[in-house]
Design an enzyme around this catalytic site. Structure first.
Site, short mmCIF file in Angstrom:
data_model
loop_
_atom_site.label_atom_id
_atom_site.label_comp_id
_atom_site.label_asym_id
_atom_site.label_seq_id
_atom_site.Cartn_x
_atom_site.Cartn_y
_atom_site.Cartn_z
N GLU A 185 -2.16 -10.20 -5.73
CA GLU A 185 -2.30 -11.17 -7.14
C GLU A 185 -1.65 -10.42 -8.20
O GLU A 185 -0.78 -11.17 -9.05
CB GLU A 185 -3.87 -11.31 -7.44
CG GLU A 185 -4.61 -12.04 -6.48
CD GLU A 185 -5.20 -11.14 -5.61
OE1 GLU A 185 -4.64 -10.27 -4.84
OE2 GLU A 185 -6.67 -11.19 -5.21
N CYS A 241 -7.42 -6.53 -10.77
CA CYS A 241 -6.81 -7.94 -10.83
C CYS A 241 -7.44 -8.71 -11.69
O CYS A 241 -6.72 -9.39 -12.52
CB CYS A 241 -6.60 -8.52 -9.38
SG CYS A 241 -5.44 -7.66 -8.38
N GLU A 243 0.78 -1.19 -0.15
CA GLU A 243 -0.11 0.17 -0.04
C GLU A 243 0.90 1.20 0.17
O GLU A 243 2.13 1.35 -0.03
CB GLU A 243 -0.96 -0.02 1.12
CG GLU A 243 -1.91 -1.22 1.19
CD GLU A 243 -2.87 -1.26 2.24
OE1 GLU A 243 -2.85 -0.68 3.31
OE2 GLU A 243 -3.90 -1.97 2.16
N1 THU Z 1 -6.16 -6.73 -1.65
C1 THU Z 1 -5.55 -7.81 -2.32
O1 THU Z 1 -4.18 -7.69 -2.37
N2 THU Z 1 -6.14 -8.78 -3.08
C2 THU Z 1 -7.29 -8.89 -3.07
O2 THU Z 1 -7.98 -9.81 -3.86
C3 THU Z 1 -8.18 -7.69 -2.52
C4 THU Z 1 -7.66 -6.84 -1.81
C5 THU Z 1 -5.46 -5.50 -0.87
C6 THU Z 1 -5.18 -4.16 -1.54
C7 THU Z 1 -5.28 -3.42 -0.45
O3 THU Z 1 -4.04 -3.22 -0.07
C8 THU Z 1 -6.12 -4.21 0.53
O4 THU Z 1 -6.18 -5.35 0.32
C9 THU Z 1 -7.38 -3.55 0.97
O5 THU Z 1 -8.10 -3.42 -0.29
#
Ligand code: THU
Length: 131
Positions: free
Chosen positions: A56, A90, A45
């Site tokens: 992903e 994604c 983030e």
């Molecule tokens: N996030 C993922 O890495 N993969 C997912 O399938 C859904 C969300 C992450 C993005 C962000 O850092 C956090 O989860 C909250 O959305």
């Protein structure tokens, strides 16, 4: 061990490295290509929010960086019961770069779900000519 078990262990091995200062949600992914190579990654983030990358996409981009094209299976693991499937961004990326991918998704409380790309993003947008 099955490919799925190997990928699950690989994903859990990096889950703690997720950089999720803002959401506190940790996600890790491990993807395998046709040759058996494994690429793992986590969500990262940023204070600017939009630069955030999901686990992903990060895993697929890592594989692409290493020259892989033919991705077959991905395991996604998360510590959040709110996260149950890949996000829309994604899905778009996976449909172009890993159209044959089988995704195995694991979350808390024994959450488990399998997805194909066709299930996640039917009628996907593409600029490729139809075969
Ligand atoms: N996030 C993922 O890495 N993969 C997912 O399938 C859904 C969300 C992450 C993005 C962000 O850092 C956090 O989860 C909250 O959305």
């Amino acid at each position: 061990m099955s490919n799925r078990e190997v990928l699950k262990a690989a994903a859990y091995s990096v889950l703690e490295n997720a950089y999720s200062t803002y959401s506190s949600i940790k996600v890790a992914a491990a993807v395998m290509d046709r040759n058996g190579s494994i690429f793992k990654s986590i969500n990262v983030e940023n204070a600017g929010y939009s630069p955030t990358i999901c686990g992903e996409r990060n895993a697929i981009f890592t594989g692409i960086t290493e020259g892989c094209k033919d991705f077959t299976e991905m395991v996604v693991v998360t510590d959040s019961s709110l996260v149950k499937s890949p996000c829309g961004t994604c899905r778009q990326v996976l449909s172009e770069l890993a159209p044959e991918l089988k995704i195995y998704f694991y979350g808390p409380n024994n959450y488990y779900h399998e997805f194909t790309i066709e299930e996640l993003l039917p009628v996907a947008f593409t600029l490729k000519e139809e075969k």
